[in-house]
Design an enzyme around this catalytic site. Structure first.
Site, PDB file in Angstrom:
ATOM      1  N   GLU A 191      46.085  19.256  30.751  1.00  0.00           N
ATOM      2  CA  GLU A 191      47.439  18.721  30.880  1.00  0.00           C
ATOM      3  C   GLU A 191      47.522  17.687  31.987  1.00  0.00           C
ATOM      4  OE1 GLU A 191      52.117  20.117  31.176  1.00  0.00           O
ATOM      5  OE2 GLU A 191      50.524  21.611  31.446  1.00  0.00           O
ATOM      6  N   GLU A 210      58.669  23.583  25.781  1.00  0.00           N
ATOM      7  CA  GLU A 210      58.599  24.233  27.086  1.00  0.00           C
ATOM      8  C   GLU A 210      59.922  24.049  27.824  1.00  0.00           C
ATOM      9  OE1 GLU A 210      55.016  24.414  30.065  1.00  0.00           O
ATOM     10  OE2 GLU A 210      56.185  22.605  30.516  1.00  0.00           O
TER      11      GLU A 210
END
Length: 309
Positions: free
Chosen positions: A157, A251
């Site tokens: 990420e 998210e």
């Protein structure tokens, strides 16, 4: 076939477990997994788990009984186990930690591992040296190649400047993949972080497209995808039309749902949302709007309307 069902077939969307629960403990996980399924998801992102203490057999059963496929997360590296370290033993320990999460992913029936495998997670104390970036890239690339042999796609990420100084942009991520020497290492972009670091979010996605395997959708305030400065639906539209065919993630974080240490670590000081089910359903609706506005989505809807009954 409704537009909603078309989207579910066309796009592979995962929901982060922390949208619904503070952790993956035995007392909280079953209800959270049930809620994720009821909201319309078939894939779940688990929090970082300790492979040594996780009952993989029991957790795999909980997931498979609900038709959920997991995506695991490798937590950030730490002192004594850091693939970016100049010390060979520390690098080896960091790589071993990553490989243990790969093994856990296999045991849980997953085929993807996300996370921050390249260094520590948290407020940086200064810039990361080019040498540290090179060391991390080589180690992470080797783990990604091993993971591929086990059927697991490994992504990393890209975070914002307040959480790492090693890499913050899609351009840096592409350079990291090249430095890794791996044909299998893939990129994970997150619109929350991109809203801080990228001048053109869709342009950055386009740049990373050859290596992009996970596009996480997070709003500027960490709440509902439909409320914030990030035009999530338009990002979905552009990414689909630009040819992105990888997985998507949803998210969001709220302090009342997270454990206090995690909320503190993520700087979640308030309640961006108070109803996880509403947030999860809203996210799918936003994604649907983006897909429906894309050339790909419009064509699919047109063909569906014209198909014989």
């Amino acid at each position: 076939m409704t537009v909603d069902s078309q989207v579910r077939m066309a796009l592979d969307v995962a929901c982060h477990i922390n949208v619904f629960a503070r952790d993956a403990s035995a007392e909280l996980l079953p209800a959270a997994l049930d809620a994720i399924v009821e909201a319309g998801y078939s894939r779940v992102v688990l929090p970082p788990l300790d492979p040594a203490t996780t009952d993989a057999t029991a957790l795999a059963r909980l997931l498979s009984d609900r038709g959920l496929t997991p995506i695991t997360i490798a937590g950030g590296q730490s002192a004594g186990a850091d693939v970016s370290s100049a010390d060979a033993e520390e690098r080896a320990a960091g790589a071993a930690m990553l490989r243990s999460v790969v093994d856990l992913t296999v045991a849980l029936g997953g085929d993807q591992m996300n996370g921050v495998p390249y260094g520590p997670f948290g407020p940086p104390t200064g810039p990361t040296s080019p040498a540290a970036v090179e060391r991390a890239a080589r180690e992470v690339g080797a783990v990604a190649d091993d993971a591929h042999e086990l059927g697991v796609a490994m992504t990393f990420e890209v975070l914002n400047r307040y959480e790492t100084s090693l890499m913050n942009t899609a351009a840096q991520a592409m350079a990291f993949v090249e430095a890794s020497g791996s044909e299998h290492l893939r990129i994970h972009l997150d619109t929350f972080h991109m809203a801080i670091e990228e001048a053109d979010i869709s342009g950055a996605i386009r740049l990373a497209l050859p290596k992009l395997a996970y596009l996480e959708l997070g709003q500027s305030g960490r709440g509902a995808l439909s409320a914030g400065v990030v035009d999530v639906a338009d990002i979905v539209r552009c990414a689909v039309d630009d040819g992105y065919r990888g997985r998507w993630g949803v998210e969001a974080f709220s302090r009342s749902i997270l454990s206090e240490p995690v909320a503190d670590m993520l700087a979640i000081w308030r309640e961006p949302y108070d109803d996880a089910r509403v947030l999860a359903e809203d996210a799918l609706q936003v994604i649907q709007r983006g897909w429906s506005a894309s050339t790909v989505g419009r064509r699919a809807q047109r063909l569906s309307r014209n198909a014989p009954a």
